[in-house]
Design a protein around this motif. Sequence first.
Motif, PDB file in Angstrom:
ATOM      1  N   GLY A  25       0.846  -1.197   0.000  1.00 45.57           N
ATOM      2  CA  GLY A  25       0.000   0.000   0.000  1.00 45.57           C
ATOM      3  C   GLY A  25       0.875   1.238   0.000  1.00 45.57           C
ATOM      4  O   GLY A  25       2.101   1.151   0.110  1.00 45.57           O
ATOM      5  N   ASP A  26       0.242   2.394  -0.099  1.00 40.28           N
ATOM      6  CA  ASP A  26       0.997   3.648  -0.101  1.00 40.28           C
ATOM      7  C   ASP A  26       1.590   3.913   1.281  1.00 40.28           C
ATOM      8  O   ASP A  26       2.689   4.462   1.393  1.00 40.28           O
ATOM      9  N   GLY A  27       0.894   3.495   2.346  1.00 43.07           N
ATOM     10  CA  GLY A  27       1.477   3.614   3.683  1.00 43.07           C
ATOM     11  C   GLY A  27       2.629   2.632   3.817  1.00 43.07           C
ATOM     12  O   GLY A  27       3.731   2.986   4.249  1.00 43.07           O
ATOM     13  N   ASP A  28       2.405   1.413   3.403  1.00 44.01           N
ATOM     14  CA  ASP A  28       3.398   0.350   3.506  1.00 44.01           C
ATOM     15  C   ASP A  28       4.674   0.697   2.718  1.00 44.01           C
ATOM     16  O   ASP A  28       5.784   0.410   3.169  1.00 44.01           O
ATOM     17  N   VAL A  81       1.761  -1.215  -6.027  1.00 46.91           N
ATOM     18  CA  VAL A  81       1.351  -0.369  -4.904  1.00 46.91           C
ATOM     19  C   VAL A  81      -0.123  -0.033  -5.098  1.00 46.91           C
ATOM     20  O   VAL A  81      -0.498   0.540  -6.121  1.00 46.91           O
ATOM     21  N   GLU A  82      -0.945  -0.408  -4.149  1.00 49.41           N
ATOM     22  CA  GLU A  82      -2.372  -0.114  -4.219  1.00 49.41           C
ATOM     23  C   GLU A  82      -2.567   1.209  -3.476  1.00 49.41           C
ATOM     24  O   GLU A  82      -2.680   1.250  -2.247  1.00 49.41           O
ATOM     25  N   ASN A  83      -2.548   2.296  -4.241  1.00 44.65           N
ATOM     26  CA  ASN A  83      -2.353   3.636  -3.692  1.00 44.65           C
ATOM     27  C   ASN A  83      -3.685   4.387  -3.513  1.00 44.65           C
ATOM     28  O   ASN A  83      -4.311   4.779  -4.489  1.00 44.65           O
ATOM     29  N   ASN A  84      -4.089   4.565  -2.250  1.00 47.02           N
ATOM     30  CA  ASN A  84      -5.350   5.285  -1.983  1.00 47.02           C
ATOM     31  C   ASN A  84      -5.131   6.573  -1.182  1.00 47.02           C
ATOM     32  O   ASN A  84      -6.083   7.244  -0.802  1.00 47.02           O
ATOM     33  N   GLY A  85      -3.860   6.904  -0.901  1.00 45.30           N
ATOM     34  CA  GLY A  85      -3.559   8.169  -0.214  1.00 45.30           C
ATOM     35  C   GLY A  85      -3.855   8.177   1.274  1.00 45.30           C
ATOM     36  O   GLY A  85      -3.691   9.204   1.933  1.00 45.30           O
ATOM     37  N   VAL A  86      -4.292   7.043   1.805  1.00 40.75           N
ATOM     38  CA  VAL A  86      -4.589   6.963   3.249  1.00 40.75           C
ATOM     39  C   VAL A  86      -4.132   5.612   3.816  1.00 40.75           C
ATOM     40  O   VAL A  86      -3.857   4.672   3.073  1.00 40.75           O
ATOM     41  N   TYR A  87      -4.077   5.559   5.139  1.00 37.17           N
ATOM     42  CA  TYR A  87      -3.896   4.280   5.824  1.00 37.17           C
ATOM     43  C   TYR A  87      -5.311   3.726   6.021  1.00 37.17           C
ATOM     44  O   TYR A  87      -5.975   4.031   7.022  1.00 37.17           O
ATOM     45  N   GLY A  88      -5.787   2.958   5.056  1.00 34.89           N
ATOM     46  CA  GLY A  88      -7.165   2.461   5.119  1.00 34.89           C
ATOM     47  C   GLY A  88      -7.400   1.589   6.347  1.00 34.89           C
ATOM     48  O   GLY A  88      -8.363   1.792   7.086  1.00 34.89           O
ATOM     49  N   LEU A  89      -6.485   0.653   6.588  1.00 29.27           N
ATOM     50  CA  LEU A  89      -6.700  -0.330   7.665  1.00 29.27           C
ATOM     51  C   LEU A  89      -6.816   0.326   9.038  1.00 29.27           C
ATOM     52  O   LEU A  89      -7.561  -0.136   9.893  1.00 29.27           O
TER      53      LEU A  89
HETATM   54 MG   LIG Z   1      -3.298   3.153   1.635  1.00 30.38          MG
END
Ligand SMILES: [Mg+2]
Length: 351
Positions: free
Chosen positions: A111-114, A137-145
């Motif tokens: 992820g983007d955070g990872d 990278v599955e990039n959503n601009g946030v820490y979804g989890l």
């Molecule tokens: Mg993310």
Amino acid sequence: MTYLAKPKLHHPSLAKNRVGYTRRDYEGRISTLCAGCGHDSISAAIIQACWELDIEPHRVAKLSGIGCSSKTPDYFLGNSHGFNTVHGRMPSVLTGAYLANRDLIYLGVSGDGDSASIGLGQFAHVMRRGVNMTYLVENNGVYGLTKGQFSATADKGSKSKKGQTNNDAPIDLVTLALVMGATFVARGFSGDKTQLVPLIRAALAHQGAAVIDILSPCIAFNNHGGSTKSYDYVREHNEAVNRLDFFPQREEITAEYGAGEVTEVRQHDGSVVRLRKLHADYDASDRIRAMSYVQEHAARGELITGLLYLDSDACDLHQELNTVLLPLNTLGAAELCPGSAALEKINASLR
Ligand SMILES: [Mg+2]
Ligand SMILES: Cc1ncc(C[n+]2csc(CCOP(=O)(O)OP(=O)(O)O)c2C)c(N)n1
Ligand code: SF4
């Protein structure tokens, strides 16, 4: 929920690929992500790409870190090897696995955070080392989890769901990958499978560090008006520089295009990437130009997607290290301990 397996029953008329598997053989467990999450669309694209490439599932090793994105390897390629590592540490585990067994196809999912926050150093080093892998990278601009904090890829000035403004400059993983020496660099969108599936197929065939930064909206925490990673924003600002057709070595190349619109690139494994230019001034073989192009357009709020850079002469880490062709984990005592005479010879050569 995560332990729920899909029913094993397959309809007898499902189409099979050349290695005898149906598309369902590349699926995993039932997803527990929020309905509509971009990450599920990426899992579907991975399943499609691996099925179309006739990859035998046991030849794939999928590795991830921590996050909603890093959970997804449970939802595809259920018959492949898998390792869910520590947050931000997937690249070093993948590098070790690849060094031990070069025969597997390595797929890193992050992820983007990872990748851009806790794992930034690991991301940079795995690119510069030329590890033969496909890194998504599955990039959503946030820490979804962890419920929607801004990640390091969130754009400056973008707003959180609760209206807070992000004041930090964003890290662009495409630009970073280009700077660090990745040899296949692309950007995709989870909502554009027509573009994403061939990108993943070409990346899997690439013999070197291949990265695809995939804009993947988080519908729970980052799909509102002030977000620059929402479905609406990405659809409105997405500018594809090329469309890609991918032909594995054995496949006949049939599509026809007018002269001057198409560039064909043959990769090391004999596969062919055919790029149909949508922007006449874009050259995917020019690393420096790719960096400035991406940045120029980002400054105007445009998200450039497509295959942004490809080095068809890429060298991977095993070539650089000149290791034996056999996977290191198959070497026995005879190869690893050749005896005192061989050791004496090596010592003599160093005197
Ligand atoms: Mg993310
Ligand atoms: C060492 C460590 N620090 C922090 C966390 C908490 N944590 C779990 S997931 C996550 C962020 C995930 O964000 P991203 O990689 O963007 O994935 P997403 O959920 O958005 O797909 C964080 C900070 C953790 N699990 N381990
Ligand atoms: S919280 Fe966001 S990233 Fe996580 S599953 Fe839900 S929509 Fe996807």
